[in-house]
Design a protein around this motif. Structure first.
Motif, PDB file in Angstrom:
ATOM      1  N   ILE A  20      19.626   3.742  12.852  1.00 31.83           N
ATOM      2  CA  ILE A  20      20.231   4.526  14.080  1.00 31.83           C
ATOM      3  C   ILE A  20      18.883   5.238  15.087  1.00 31.83           C
ATOM      4  CG2 ILE A  20      21.314   6.850  14.943  1.00 31.83           C
ATOM      5  CD1 ILE A  20      23.039   6.386  12.609  1.00 31.83           C
ATOM      6  N   ASP A  23      16.491   2.711  17.443  1.00 30.07           N
ATOM      7  CA  ASP A  23      16.914   2.330  18.536  1.00 30.07           C
ATOM      8  C   ASP A  23      16.147   2.933  19.756  1.00 30.07           C
ATOM      9  OD1 ASP A  23      18.555   0.395  17.886  1.00 30.07           O
ATOM     10  OD2 ASP A  23      20.493   1.553  18.268  1.00 30.07           O
ATOM     11  N   ARG A  24      15.648   4.322  19.513  1.00 26.08           N
ATOM     12  CA  ARG A  24      15.093   5.066  20.559  1.00 26.08           C
ATOM     13  C   ARG A  24      13.618   5.619  20.117  1.00 26.08           C
ATOM     14  NH1 ARG A  24      18.445   8.912  23.927  1.00 26.08           N
ATOM     15  NH2 ARG A  24      19.517   7.165  24.304  1.00 26.08           N
ATOM     16  N   GLY A 146      25.969   6.177  18.041  1.00 21.42           N
ATOM     17  CA  GLY A 146      24.722   6.490  18.189  1.00 21.42           C
ATOM     18  C   GLY A 146      23.693   6.841  19.288  1.00 21.42           C
ATOM     19  N   ARG A 147      24.052   6.363  20.540  1.00 23.58           N
ATOM     20  CA  ARG A 147      23.574   6.867  21.742  1.00 23.58           C
ATOM     21  C   ARG A 147      23.746   8.383  21.964  1.00 23.58           C
ATOM     22  NH1 ARG A 147      25.569   4.951  27.534  1.00 23.58           N
ATOM     23  NH2 ARG A 147      27.402   6.269  26.957  1.00 23.58           N
TER      24      ARG A 147
END
Length: 393
Positions: A20, A23-24, A146-147
């Motif tokens: 998770i 992703d960022r 997740g976002r």
């Protein structure tokens, strides 16, 4: 549970959490479990130049603990990971994973504030305990996209960075500035507000020791490029309130509520171009009156929002906008994600949000909104309607 099984579950929780976060963020592993940190996350930068530019300021790392449980097993989180003295940490998060009855992956996401508000303490008082029961399903925290998780972590990290940089700047100012102190347990002053050749100044008179000096301009406490003002709710008036209070408190920073109380109960009522004398007694009276924020919110809600039976009026602060999704935090510190915001309303929000970020009237610029939050029986938002207003308290 055998050691092999326990180790395997630990690796499951870590691998799912890492998937998770990647992703960022840049994700760093810790070789040992210090402060409950299975992972440290850092904002990812697009270029080396951007990384170098940001290295000049204090950067916050998010601390993420990963857990995995089966069935109704208990998960414990040590309180020292969650709390900074008595307050929830703004940089700690926990992702708790499991497999549901059909074998599908499931996860629960908690900020430190969520842990304090939702989980129970163990009998020994050293841990917060997570365990699924008939009465405790934690549906508010289950399978958040997740976002949304990444947005929450990112905004909390930004808040942590702002606070740490602000504290650092205040420490630097304290070293090189040296605010005037009176060392009186019961101060007795007059603050003489006057204008000389178009410049507003404030003279402090100590009635006990019969000495006078100019009021310090505490720019370390309040971002202001101008000088003092009074008689209206502007930057100069707030700056004046902060400076007078810092002197009254013997150099200590006043709280935002104290600044607002002095501003609204005294400073704004002075004639803009007059000469005034404020005594310590008047100052203390203004602080004791405080600010009825609830009444102010209710008045604004009644004016701006139509009546909808069964709805609650709550004050929100806008944390960020991502596409057509907004992130907000309510006055209890709970964070909410509102997806699919209508485009016309969204454009207005972006305009006001940008305006708030550029404002110098507040130490932590942000737009505040008044909203209806329609809650379902399980506490989850069943539908949210927002009306944008600027909230000046």
């Amino acid at each position: 549970m055998g050691l092999g099984k326990q180790d395997g579950n630990g690796k499951k929780g870590e691998s799912r959490t890492e998937a998770i976060l990647l992703d960022r963020f840049w994700v760093l592993r810790r070789s040992v479990d210090v402060d409950g940190a299975d992972f440290l996350v850092q904002t990812a930068f697009d270029s080396l130049e951007e990384l170098r530019r940001n290295s000049r300021r204090i950067q916050a790392f998010g601390i993420v603990q990963a857990k995995f449980f089966e069935g109704q097993n208990q998960v414990r989180i040590h309180k020292s990971y969650v709390l900074d003295k008595t307050e929830p940490r703004t940089d700690f998060f926990c992702l708790i994973h499991t497999d549901d009855s059909s074998g599908q992956h499931a996860h629960y996401f908690f900020t430190a504030s969520d842990i304090v508000g939702a989980l129970q303490e163990t009998r020994c008082g050293e841990y917060y305990a997570f365990k699924l029961t008939g009465k405790r399903a934690y549906t508010n925290y289950l399978n958040r996209p997740g976002r949304d998780i990444l947005n929450t972590i990112q905004e909390c990290m930004k808040h942590t960075e702002r606070e740490r940089n602000r504290a650092f700047i205040q420490d630097v100012f304290a070293t090189h500035f040296g605010a005037s102190r009176h060392f009186d347990e019961t101060p007795d002053f007059e603050y003489h507000l006057k204008e000389l050749d178009g410049v507003k100044v404030v003279l402090c008179r100590n009635l006990k020791h019969h000495e006078s000096y100019l009021l310090d301009t505490r720019r370390d406490l309040f971002r202001n490029h101008g000088t003092y003002s009074w008689g209206y709710e502007g930057t100069g008036s707030k700056f004046l309130s902060a400076c007078i209070l810092a002197h009254h408190l013997d150099g200590e920073p006043p709280t935002a509520d104290q600044v607002e109380a002095l501003l609204k109960n005294l400073i704004v009522h002075l004639a803009q171009h007059g000469e005034h004398m404020i005594t310590t007694s008047q100052l203390q009276t203004a602080l004791e009156q405080g600010i009825d924020r609830g009444a102010s919110l209710l008045e604004k809600a009644e004016y701006w929002l139509p009546h909808r039976p069964g709805a609650s009026r709550i004050a929100f602060k806008l944390l960020g906008i991502d596409g057509n999704t907004i992130q907000i935090v309510d006055h209890h510190g709970r964070q909410w994600v509102v997806p699919d915001v209508e485009e016309t309303l969204l454009s207005r929000m972006k305009l006001l949000f940008r305006s708030g970020r550029e404002s110098t009237d507040v130490l932590e610029p942000a737009v505040l909104l008044l909203a209806y939050l329609l809650l379902g029986q399980d506490g989850k938002p069943s539908g949210i309607t927002l009306e944008m207003v600027m909230y000046d308290n």
